[in-house]
Design a protein around this motif. Structure first.
Motif, PDB file in Angstrom:
ATOM      1  N   THR A  72       0.872  -1.184   0.034  1.00 19.29           N
ATOM      2  CA  THR A  72       0.252   0.045   0.002  1.00 19.29           C
ATOM      3  C   THR A  72       0.873   1.317   0.110  1.00 19.29           C
ATOM      4  OG1 THR A  72      -1.946  -1.357   1.026  1.00 19.29           O
ATOM      5  CG2 THR A  72      -1.730   1.210   1.329  1.00 19.29           C
ATOM      6  N   ALA A  73       1.865   1.176   0.783  1.00 22.29           N
ATOM      7  CA  ALA A  73       2.838   2.423   0.876  1.00 22.29           C
ATOM      8  C   ALA A  73       3.577   2.558  -0.542  1.00 22.29           C
ATOM      9  CB  ALA A  73       3.889   2.230   1.887  1.00 22.29           C
ATOM     10  N   VAL A  74       3.994   1.771  -1.163  1.00 20.94           N
ATOM     11  CA  VAL A  74       4.617   1.731  -2.328  1.00 20.94           C
ATOM     12  C   VAL A  74       3.590   2.219  -3.641  1.00 20.94           C
ATOM     13  CG1 VAL A  74       5.854   0.490  -4.372  1.00 20.94           C
ATOM     14  CG2 VAL A  74       6.357  -0.110  -2.092  1.00 20.94           C
ATOM     15  N   LEU A  75       2.471   1.653  -3.548  1.00 19.18           N
ATOM     16  CA  LEU A  75       1.286   2.079  -4.449  1.00 19.18           C
ATOM     17  C   LEU A  75       1.028   3.526  -4.227  1.00 19.18           C
ATOM     18  CD1 LEU A  75      -0.710   1.601  -6.510  1.00 19.18           C
ATOM     19  CD2 LEU A  75      -2.236   0.655  -4.801  1.00 19.18           C
ATOM     20  N   ASN A  76       0.748   4.115  -2.900  1.00 22.32           N
ATOM     21  CA  ASN A  76       0.523   5.459  -2.704  1.00 22.32           C
ATOM     22  C   ASN A  76       1.724   6.473  -3.001  1.00 22.32           C
ATOM     23  OD1 ASN A  76      -2.136   4.952  -1.685  1.00 22.32           O
ATOM     24  ND2 ASN A  76      -1.473   4.884   0.449  1.00 22.32           N
ATOM     25  N   THR A  77       2.646   5.901  -2.855  1.00 28.20           N
ATOM     26  CA  THR A  77       3.998   6.661  -3.247  1.00 28.20           C
ATOM     27  C   THR A  77       4.132   6.790  -4.958  1.00 28.20           C
ATOM     28  OG1 THR A  77       5.192   6.060  -1.368  1.00 28.20           O
ATOM     29  CG2 THR A  77       6.485   7.139  -3.398  1.00 28.20           C
ATOM     30  N   PHE A  78       3.611   5.671  -5.499  1.00 27.12           N
ATOM     31  CA  PHE A  78       3.559   5.632  -6.960  1.00 27.12           C
ATOM     32  C   PHE A  78       2.560   6.612  -7.630  1.00 27.12           C
ATOM     33  CE2 PHE A  78       2.270   3.675 -10.993  1.00 27.12           C
ATOM     34  CZ  PHE A  78       3.472   4.081 -11.690  1.00 27.12           C
ATOM     35  N   ILE A  79       1.354   6.739  -6.849  1.00 23.82           N
ATOM     36  CA  ILE A  79       0.388   7.411  -7.329  1.00 23.82           C
ATOM     37  C   ILE A  79       0.608   8.961  -7.298  1.00 23.82           C
ATOM     38  CG2 ILE A  79      -1.975   8.007  -6.714  1.00 23.82           C
ATOM     39  CD1 ILE A  79      -2.693   5.278  -5.946  1.00 23.82           C
ATOM     40  N   PHE A  80       1.462   9.342  -6.131  1.00 18.33           N
ATOM     41  CA  PHE A  80       1.879  10.567  -5.666  1.00 18.33           C
ATOM     42  C   PHE A  80       2.809  10.968  -6.610  1.00 18.33           C
ATOM     43  CE2 PHE A  80       5.232  12.906  -3.402  1.00 18.33           C
ATOM     44  CZ  PHE A  80       4.630  14.171  -3.446  1.00 18.33           C
ATOM     45  N   ASN A  81       3.737  10.068  -6.861  1.00 17.22           N
ATOM     46  CA  ASN A  81       4.810  10.651  -8.049  1.00 17.22           C
ATOM     47  C   ASN A  81       4.481  10.493  -9.476  1.00 17.22           C
ATOM     48  OD1 ASN A  81       7.784  10.934  -8.127  1.00 17.22           O
ATOM     49  ND2 ASN A  81       7.998   8.796  -9.294  1.00 17.22           N
ATOM     50  N   THR A  82       3.352   9.692  -9.870  1.00 19.50           N
ATOM     51  CA  THR A  82       2.692   9.860 -11.155  1.00 19.50           C
ATOM     52  C   THR A  82       1.918  11.255 -11.138  1.00 19.50           C
ATOM     53  OG1 THR A  82       2.569   7.380 -11.296  1.00 19.50           O
ATOM     54  CG2 THR A  82       1.028   8.664 -12.802  1.00 19.50           C
ATOM     55  N   PHE A  83       1.290  11.644 -10.357  1.00 21.60           N
ATOM     56  CA  PHE A  83       0.406  12.693 -10.107  1.00 21.60           C
ATOM     57  C   PHE A  83       1.248  13.999 -10.281  1.00 21.60           C
ATOM     58  CE2 PHE A  83      -1.620  16.028  -7.557  1.00 21.60           C
ATOM     59  CZ  PHE A  83      -2.607  16.654  -8.438  1.00 21.60           C
ATOM     60  N   VAL A  84       2.252  14.055  -9.557  1.00 19.53           N
ATOM     61  CA  VAL A  84       3.263  15.075  -9.589  1.00 19.53           C
ATOM     62  C   VAL A  84       4.030  15.167 -11.222  1.00 19.53           C
ATOM     63  CG1 VAL A  84       5.660  16.281  -9.010  1.00 19.53           C
ATOM     64  CG2 VAL A  84       3.980  15.587  -7.194  1.00 19.53           C
ATOM     65  N   PHE A  85       4.158  14.124 -11.908  1.00 24.19           N
ATOM     66  CA  PHE A  85       4.729  14.190 -13.146  1.00 24.19           C
ATOM     67  C   PHE A  85       3.819  14.672 -14.228  1.00 24.19           C
ATOM     68  CE2 PHE A  85       8.666  12.174 -11.256  1.00 24.19           C
ATOM     69  CZ  PHE A  85       9.680  12.694 -12.195  1.00 24.19           C
ATOM     70  N   CYS A  86       2.592  14.200 -13.933  1.00 24.80           N
ATOM     71  CA  CYS A  86       1.438  14.679 -14.583  1.00 24.80           C
ATOM     72  C   CYS A  86       1.525  16.404 -14.580  1.00 24.80           C
ATOM     73  CB  CYS A  86       0.203  14.178 -14.327  1.00 24.80           C
ATOM     74  SG  CYS A  86      -0.154  12.229 -15.006  1.00 24.80           S
ATOM     75  N   GLN A  87       1.724  17.018 -13.467  1.00 26.32           N
ATOM     76  CA  GLN A  87       1.666  18.299 -13.455  1.00 26.32           C
ATOM     77  C   GLN A  87       2.832  18.925 -13.966  1.00 26.32           C
ATOM     78  OE1 GLN A  87      -1.468  18.789 -12.690  1.00 26.32           O
ATOM     79  NE2 GLN A  87      -1.513  16.829 -12.032  1.00 26.32           N
ATOM     80  N   VAL A  88       3.701  18.458 -13.909  1.00 22.92           N
ATOM     81  CA  VAL A  88       5.276  18.871 -14.695  1.00 22.92           C
ATOM     82  C   VAL A  88       4.984  19.055 -16.083  1.00 22.92           C
ATOM     83  CG1 VAL A  88       7.415  18.252 -15.246  1.00 22.92           C
ATOM     84  CG2 VAL A  88       6.574  17.954 -12.708  1.00 22.92           C
ATOM     85  N   PHE A  89       4.413  17.875 -16.564  1.00 19.12           N
ATOM     86  CA  PHE A  89       4.254  17.693 -18.228  1.00 19.12           C
ATOM     87  C   PHE A  89       3.015  18.854 -18.496  1.00 19.12           C
ATOM     88  CE2 PHE A  89       7.031  14.163 -17.749  1.00 19.12           C
ATOM     89  CZ  PHE A  89       7.835  14.260 -18.700  1.00 19.12           C
TER      90      PHE A  89
END
Length: 337
Positions: free
Chosen positions: A222-239
């Protein structure tokens, strides 16, 4: 003088004296006009929903300067009455300065639109992902600290990156913005809704079936998934921040690498994101990710560039007024601000 400047063409009108029709064509030249004539001309043009700018330096120009959408008074040769009636005082009495004012004014307006488009997309996605997840599963994938970092990207860094875009000559080819036009245009809503749908679809799929798709197991899944979701969300905003550099055109990279402020902020965002995920786990509720998950986060974020291309190919009918009440634009002569 008007003929030499290209303002007055063979099929246009030259009017002398106070006796003229109230429904004047746009391409006309008034000579030997009284202060009342100038005021009536400006008033009628505004009544035709035109955006009117007036320049003047004498006391007789004051009524027209006051009536116009924006009045420019000369700072050196201008009288005090003209300066008090104007909105902007041209200190060097140079008409080229007026062009610069128009160019920078349009640049600031469009830059704010870019920032609002970017900000609304981030807000919609962050709100919906946490709300839907909390309603369905009882927990939100983005924590308060993570949302604070996203808010910093959205507000402070996003404003600095998008609001510092320099003006370009293409801005002077755009028509003036009417005071009745909506600040958030249909084109902006198209981009906002399209990007929000893509980001929400990706994040919701990851949130509800991410463990199965990515093969996560164990106590830290769960911790890895939530971190991955957070990381993906941030990179969506960067692009998507890069997408927001141009609301309408597909080529969003034009002039990007010449704007050191923008590229520096994008690079800083990515560097801080790496630090938060890899080294600030206790503070940000994250766990380190392997290189495959990092690469997948970047790829999912970069897909928003392709989504932007598809969205910009979708035609949007903006509510715009026919230019100059049916008269065609000037076919020759210099471009006038």
């Amino acid at each position: 003088i008007a003929e030499e400047c290209g303002i007055l063409l063979d099929d246009d009108l030259a009017i002398e004296g106070p006796d003229f029709a109230t429904s004047l064509p746009i391409r006309c030249v008034m000579a030997r006009s009284s202060p009342t004539d100038k005021h009536v001309l400006v008033k009628n043009l505004r009544g035709m929903k035109e955006v009117v700018a007036v320049t003047g330096d004498g006391t007789n120009d004051a009524p027209a300067l006051h009536e116009a959408d924006i009045g420019f008074a000369m700072g050196i040769a201008g009288t005090e009455v003209a300066k008090e009636s104007a909105d902007v005082i041209v200190l060097d009495d140079n008409f080229a300065t007026i062009v610069n004012v128009a160019r920078w004014g349009r640049s600031v307006y469009i830059n704010i639109q870019k920032f609002v488009q970017f900000q609304l997309t981030v807000n919609i996605v962050a709100l919906m992902i946490n709300f839907i997840s909390a309603c369905v599963s009882g927990s939100a994938p983005l924590t308060a600290v993570q949302l604070l970092w996203v808010n910093l990207i959205m507000d402070t860094l996003g404003a600095l990156a998008l609001a510092t875009e320099p003006p370009h000559e293409g801005l002077m080819k755009r028509p003036p913005v009417l005071s009745t036009e909506s600040f958030i245009t249909r084109t902006m809503w198209r981009n906002i809704i399209g990007q929000s749908i893509y980001q929400l679809a990706v994040l919701l799929v990851l949130n509800f079936v991410g463990k199965k798709l990515l093969g996560f197991s164990g106590s830290d899944a769960t911790a890895v998934l939530n971190t991955f979701i957070f990381n993906t969300f941030v990179f969506c905003q960067v692009f998507n921040e890069i997408n927001s550099r141009d609301i309408e055109k597909i080529n969003i990279f034009r002039g990007m690498f010449g704007n050191w402020t923008f590229t520096g902020i994008i690079a800083s965002t990515v560097i801080f994101q790496v630090i938060i995920v890899e080294f600030l786990g206790t503070f940000a509720s994250t766990v380190p990710l392997n290189w495959q998950l990092w690469l997948l986060s970047v790829v999912l974020g970069a897909v928003s560039l392709l989504i932007a291309v598809v969205l910009k190919c979708i035609p949007v009918n903006e509510k715009t007024k026919a230019q100059h009440d049916g008269y065609e634009p000037l076919s020759s002569g210099p471009d006038l601000a």
